[in-house]
Design a protein around this motif. Sequence first.
Motif, PDB file in Angstrom:
ATOM      1  N   VAL A  40       0.941  -1.217  -0.116  1.00 28.36           N
ATOM      2  CA  VAL A  40       0.024   0.050   0.071  1.00 28.36           C
ATOM      3  C   VAL A  40       0.834   1.348   0.047  1.00 28.36           C
ATOM      4  CG1 VAL A  40      -1.736   1.299   1.345  1.00 28.36           C
ATOM      5  CG2 VAL A  40      -2.004  -1.126   1.159  1.00 28.36           C
ATOM      6  N   GLY A  41       1.773   1.167   0.510  1.00 31.68           N
ATOM      7  CA  GLY A  41       2.762   2.380   0.856  1.00 31.68           C
ATOM      8  C   GLY A  41       3.677   2.403  -0.710  1.00 31.68           C
ATOM      9  N   VAL A  42       3.896   1.703  -1.310  1.00 30.42           N
ATOM     10  CA  VAL A  42       4.406   1.820  -2.593  1.00 30.42           C
ATOM     11  C   VAL A  42       3.416   2.475  -3.539  1.00 30.42           C
ATOM     12  CG1 VAL A  42       5.545   0.607  -4.837  1.00 30.42           C
ATOM     13  CG2 VAL A  42       6.268  -0.046  -2.394  1.00 30.42           C
ATOM     14  N   GLY A  43       2.190   1.835  -3.360  1.00 30.00           N
ATOM     15  CA  GLY A  43       1.372   2.539  -4.327  1.00 30.00           C
ATOM     16  C   GLY A  43       0.886   3.890  -3.790  1.00 30.00           C
ATOM     17  N   LEU A  44       0.520   4.317  -2.367  1.00 28.54           N
ATOM     18  CA  LEU A  44       0.349   5.557  -2.051  1.00 28.54           C
ATOM     19  C   LEU A  44       1.568   6.472  -2.555  1.00 28.54           C
ATOM     20  CD1 LEU A  44      -1.732   7.178  -0.351  1.00 28.54           C
ATOM     21  CD2 LEU A  44      -0.211   6.607   1.461  1.00 28.54           C
ATOM     22  N   GLY A  45       2.703   6.111  -2.454  1.00 29.83           N
ATOM     23  CA  GLY A  45       3.777   6.763  -2.652  1.00 29.83           C
ATOM     24  C   GLY A  45       3.888   7.248  -4.107  1.00 29.83           C
ATOM     25  N   MET A  46       3.543   6.354  -5.021  1.00 33.23           N
ATOM     26  CA  MET A  46       3.493   6.523  -6.624  1.00 33.23           C
ATOM     27  C   MET A  46       2.291   7.558  -6.897  1.00 33.23           C
ATOM     28  SD  MET A  46       6.080   5.100  -7.954  1.00 33.23           S
ATOM     29  CE  MET A  46       5.800   4.971  -9.675  1.00 33.23           C
ATOM     30  N   GLY A  47       1.312   7.467  -6.152  1.00 33.14           N
ATOM     31  CA  GLY A  47       0.105   8.282  -6.245  1.00 33.14           C
ATOM     32  C   GLY A  47       0.210   9.651  -6.051  1.00 33.14           C
ATOM     33  N   VAL A  48       0.880  10.030  -4.810  1.00 26.67           N
ATOM     34  CA  VAL A  48       1.148  11.171  -4.098  1.00 26.67           C
ATOM     35  C   VAL A  48       2.468  11.868  -5.075  1.00 26.67           C
ATOM     36  CG1 VAL A  48       1.955  12.536  -2.208  1.00 26.67           C
ATOM     37  CG2 VAL A  48       0.146  10.572  -2.107  1.00 26.67           C
ATOM     38  N   ARG A  49       3.356  11.119  -5.572  1.00 30.54           N
ATOM     39  CA  ARG A  49       4.394  11.752  -6.248  1.00 30.54           C
ATOM     40  C   ARG A  49       4.118  12.548  -7.273  1.00 30.54           C
ATOM     41  NH1 ARG A  49       9.860  10.508  -6.829  1.00 30.54           N
ATOM     42  NH2 ARG A  49      10.456  10.626  -8.930  1.00 30.54           N
ATOM     43  N   ASN A  50       2.773  12.394  -8.053  1.00 24.36           N
ATOM     44  CA  ASN A  50       2.233  12.966  -9.042  1.00 24.36           C
ATOM     45  C   ASN A  50       1.777  14.403  -8.649  1.00 24.36           C
ATOM     46  OD1 ASN A  50       3.311  11.195 -10.816  1.00 24.36           O
ATOM     47  ND2 ASN A  50       1.397   9.924 -10.768  1.00 24.36           N
ATOM     48  N   MET A  51       1.705  14.367  -7.496  1.00 26.01           N
ATOM     49  CA  MET A  51       1.107  15.679  -7.055  1.00 26.01           C
ATOM     50  C   MET A  51       1.896  16.912  -6.553  1.00 26.01           C
ATOM     51  SD  MET A  51      -1.446  13.685  -4.184  1.00 26.01           S
ATOM     52  CE  MET A  51      -2.225  15.157  -3.575  1.00 26.01           C
ATOM     53  N   SER A  52       3.003  16.756  -6.811  1.00 21.64           N
ATOM     54  CA  SER A  52       4.083  17.760  -6.770  1.00 21.64           C
ATOM     55  C   SER A  52       4.012  18.703  -5.384  1.00 21.64           C
ATOM     56  CB  SER A  52       3.940  18.772  -7.798  1.00 21.64           C
ATOM     57  OG  SER A  52       3.984  18.161  -9.042  1.00 21.64           O
ATOM     58  N   PHE A  61       3.191  14.521   5.224  1.00 26.21           N
ATOM     59  CA  PHE A  61       3.062  13.108   4.830  1.00 26.21           C
ATOM     60  C   PHE A  61       3.786  12.012   5.478  1.00 26.21           C
ATOM     61  CE2 PHE A  61       3.691   9.880   1.637  1.00 26.21           C
ATOM     62  CZ  PHE A  61       2.068   9.517   1.487  1.00 26.21           C
ATOM     63  N   ALA A  62       4.910  12.205   5.854  1.00 29.51           N
ATOM     64  CA  ALA A  62       5.801  11.314   6.422  1.00 29.51           C
ATOM     65  C   ALA A  62       6.041  11.372   7.549  1.00 29.51           C
ATOM     66  CB  ALA A  62       7.496  11.729   5.907  1.00 29.51           C
ATOM     67  N   GLY A 248       2.585   2.895  10.282  1.00 32.16           N
ATOM     68  CA  GLY A 248       3.527   3.481   9.997  1.00 32.16           C
ATOM     69  C   GLY A 248       4.307   3.146   8.719  1.00 32.16           C
ATOM     70  N   ILE A 249       4.515   2.031   8.470  1.00 33.65           N
ATOM     71  CA  ILE A 249       5.104   1.317   7.161  1.00 33.65           C
ATOM     72  C   ILE A 249       4.664   2.053   6.043  1.00 33.65           C
ATOM     73  CG2 ILE A 249       5.634  -0.715   5.928  1.00 33.65           C
ATOM     74  CD1 ILE A 249       6.700  -2.098   8.232  1.00 33.65           C
ATOM     75  N   VAL A 250       3.504   2.151   5.792  1.00 34.05           N
ATOM     76  CA  VAL A 250       2.557   2.633   4.622  1.00 34.05           C
ATOM     77  C   VAL A 250       3.320   3.911   4.535  1.00 34.05           C
ATOM     78  CG1 VAL A 250       0.632   3.790   3.788  1.00 34.05           C
ATOM     79  CG2 VAL A 250       0.576   1.436   5.296  1.00 34.05           C
ATOM     80  N   PHE A 251       3.322   5.070   5.329  1.00 32.02           N
ATOM     81  CA  PHE A 251       3.946   6.222   5.228  1.00 32.02           C
ATOM     82  C   PHE A 251       5.371   6.232   5.216  1.00 32.02           C
ATOM     83  CE2 PHE A 251      -0.414   6.616   6.951  1.00 32.02           C
ATOM     84  CZ  PHE A 251      -0.926   7.542   6.104  1.00 32.02           C
ATOM     85  N   LEU A 252       6.223   5.441   5.947  1.00 29.39           N
ATOM     86  CA  LEU A 252       7.473   5.519   5.686  1.00 29.39           C
ATOM     87  C   LEU A 252       8.013   5.194   4.415  1.00 29.39           C
ATOM     88  CD1 LEU A 252       9.593   5.983   7.969  1.00 29.39           C
ATOM     89  CD2 LEU A 252      10.033   3.160   7.931  1.00 29.39           C
ATOM     90  N   VAL A 253       7.297   3.935   3.706  1.00 24.53           N
ATOM     91  CA  VAL A 253       7.746   3.570   2.367  1.00 24.53           C
ATOM     92  C   VAL A 253       7.125   4.723   1.223  1.00 24.53           C
ATOM     93  CG1 VAL A 253       7.548   2.010   0.432  1.00 24.53           C
ATOM     94  CG2 VAL A 253       7.832   1.283   2.988  1.00 24.53           C
ATOM     95  N   SER A 255       6.676   7.934   1.662  1.00 23.79           N
ATOM     96  CA  SER A 255       7.189   9.157   1.885  1.00 23.79           C
ATOM     97  C   SER A 255       8.664   9.222   1.151  1.00 23.79           C
ATOM     98  CB  SER A 255       7.529   9.551   3.209  1.00 23.79           C
ATOM     99  OG  SER A 255       8.286   8.661   4.101  1.00 23.79           O
ATOM    100  N   LYS A 256       9.526   7.932   1.229  1.00 26.11           N
ATOM    101  CA  LYS A 256      10.645   7.656   0.557  1.00 26.11           C
ATOM    102  C   LYS A 256      10.450   7.703  -0.917  1.00 26.11           C
ATOM    103  CE  LYS A 256      13.740   7.299   3.811  1.00 26.11           C
ATOM    104  NZ  LYS A 256      14.612   8.154   3.886  1.00 26.11           N
ATOM    105  N   ILE A 257       9.241   7.148  -1.469  1.00 25.47           N
ATOM    106  CA  ILE A 257       8.957   7.251  -3.036  1.00 25.47           C
ATOM    107  C   ILE A 257       8.631   8.673  -3.359  1.00 25.47           C
ATOM    108  CG2 ILE A 257       7.279   6.469  -4.931  1.00 25.47           C
ATOM    109  CD1 ILE A 257       7.322   3.772  -3.192  1.00 25.47           C
ATOM    110  N   VAL A 258       7.934   9.347  -2.439  1.00 24.84           N
ATOM    111  CA  VAL A 258       7.766  10.799  -2.985  1.00 24.84           C
ATOM    112  C   VAL A 258       8.970  11.508  -2.916  1.00 24.84           C
ATOM    113  CG1 VAL A 258       6.560  12.864  -2.116  1.00 24.84           C
ATOM    114  CG2 VAL A 258       5.175  10.709  -2.119  1.00 24.84           C
ATOM    115  N   GLU A 259       9.879  11.476  -2.062  1.00 23.78           N
ATOM    116  CA  GLU A 259      11.209  12.106  -1.872  1.00 23.78           C
ATOM    117  C   GLU A 259      12.173  11.834  -3.273  1.00 23.78           C
ATOM    118  OE1 GLU A 259      12.713  11.448   1.858  1.00 23.78           O
ATOM    119  OE2 GLU A 259      10.972  12.284   2.918  1.00 23.78           O
ATOM    120  N   MET A 260      11.896  10.692  -3.968  1.00 25.97           N
ATOM    121  CA  MET A 260      13.058  10.374  -4.765  1.00 25.97           C
ATOM    122  C   MET A 260      13.021  11.580  -5.759  1.00 25.97           C
ATOM    123  SD  MET A 260      12.238   6.307  -5.738  1.00 25.97           S
ATOM    124  CE  MET A 260      10.626   6.526  -6.363  1.00 25.97           C
TER     125      MET A 260
END
Length: 513
Positions: A40-52, A61-62, A248-253, A255-260
């Motif tokens: 879920v964290g990977v999917g959420l990060g990929m979705g939020v990543r496009n929101m700039s 978020f993190a 916690g892992i959902v947002f930990l993972v 947030s790392k994808i969003v920060e890439m």
Amino acid sequence: VIATKSSGDIAVIMTLLREKLVGFLRRNLLVIMTVSGVVVGVGLGMGVRNMSLTKAQMTYFAFPGEMLLRMLKMIILPLVVCSLVSGAASLDTRSLGKLGGIAVAYFLVTTLIASGIGVALAFIVKPGVGAGALNTNSLGLESVSSDKETTDSFLDLARNLFPSNLVAAAFRSVSASLHPLCSPCSWVPFGTENDGMNILGLVLFAMVFGVALRKLGDEGEELIRFFNAFNEATMVLVSWIMWYIPFGIVFLVGSKIVEMEDVVLLVTSLGKYIFASILGHIIHGGIVLPLIYFGFTRKNPFSFLSGLITPFTTAFATCSSSATLPSMIKCVEENNGVDKRISRFILPIGATVNMDGAAIFQCVAAVFIAQLNNTELNAGQIFTILVTATASSVGAAGIPAGGIITIAIILEAIGLPTNDLSLMLAVDWIVDRTTTVVNVEGDALGAGILHHINQQEMKKQQQQQDEMDKGGELSEVRVETVANIQAQEETSPLVMHKTNASEAVPEAIESVL
């Protein structure tokens, strides 16, 4: 009738299947939730990543992930100190020395093998060949340099082993820094304290303190019971925190994808380095360590590892061996039945000094930087990399990016510049996840091996005790028979002069009993 009977059988089978499924979900609910949290964290990060998101929004978020790390780090200090004190105090001094020797040998051998795998893969894959044009400017990275000598790094290790202030060791560690002496041209290294828990010093003190309490005997029992109670209460807190881990892992993972940053550029530029490091972790964690466990125990290593999915997922998400320690101790004891005295003694030590995964990527990084600078490594330099990576991994901090600092020690030892370390930092968030998983896997399998050896020793001692008990019964019967004969002789007036010889018989009986 046949139709009714068959429908009844189907209903019974369905009921049994439903009960088994409910029981399976109940037993493995935390594991399923934790693994699902990563997905879920990977999917959420990929979705939020496009929101700039802005920097402030990314921080918000993190935040749930940050709270998980803070809770896990909060529990490390009482867990390490209390578990080591109670573990060292509960083990016999002789068995403590034997188990400690086996543990040190296991840690050194596995880390040396890991270093060899890293060097071999780096020469086979050749991640730095053809990448000479790659520099920190093309990736927009800041250069990282280290002015510290190799000797100073190992002196820091000794300084941290013996902290001058135990309270300060809970939040500060010692590191050498250069200061001008008399003139700006003369620089001398001095040990200065920096922020960061000195786990190495706390581990050594807790072990020695536990042995000292054992030596006190009855006088130390009260304090041993205190640390045992403190340790059990800490494990209760750990069980509560573990239910927050999936959230916690959902947002930990995520947030790392969003920060890439530009992942495509990093992977294309450093793809060979990432591939060599992760392949080394797969070989060591999937083949070498399980084979070592099987060689000692003759048991299936993967059934042992299947009970540790939650700690492995936590290690993958947090990139911290120390933060994974609470859940690792709980799962090793409850799922795999490892003796508490063994697990709470060896796992905190392993989380501090056993860094197989770090040794692999450090060796790959050292050879990568040598190839990047078109430097041919001779046999002496390769041997230096192996030894330095094995030794420096002991002092590597069990925190995210802790191994990057020790790469500077290896580069200094073989005479390579350290200004390319920023390349390692750029992809460390990728490599560090598999690194931490291999680190904690080595600790867990080491605890399993020591538990097996301890069980074998206990069986041998039990057999010897049984044999001694049988022999003792026979000797007791024999001595009592002799005593009765001599007692009859004493009633005869012909043997009254042998009274002195017969007085030694009660002593013989007493010594045998």
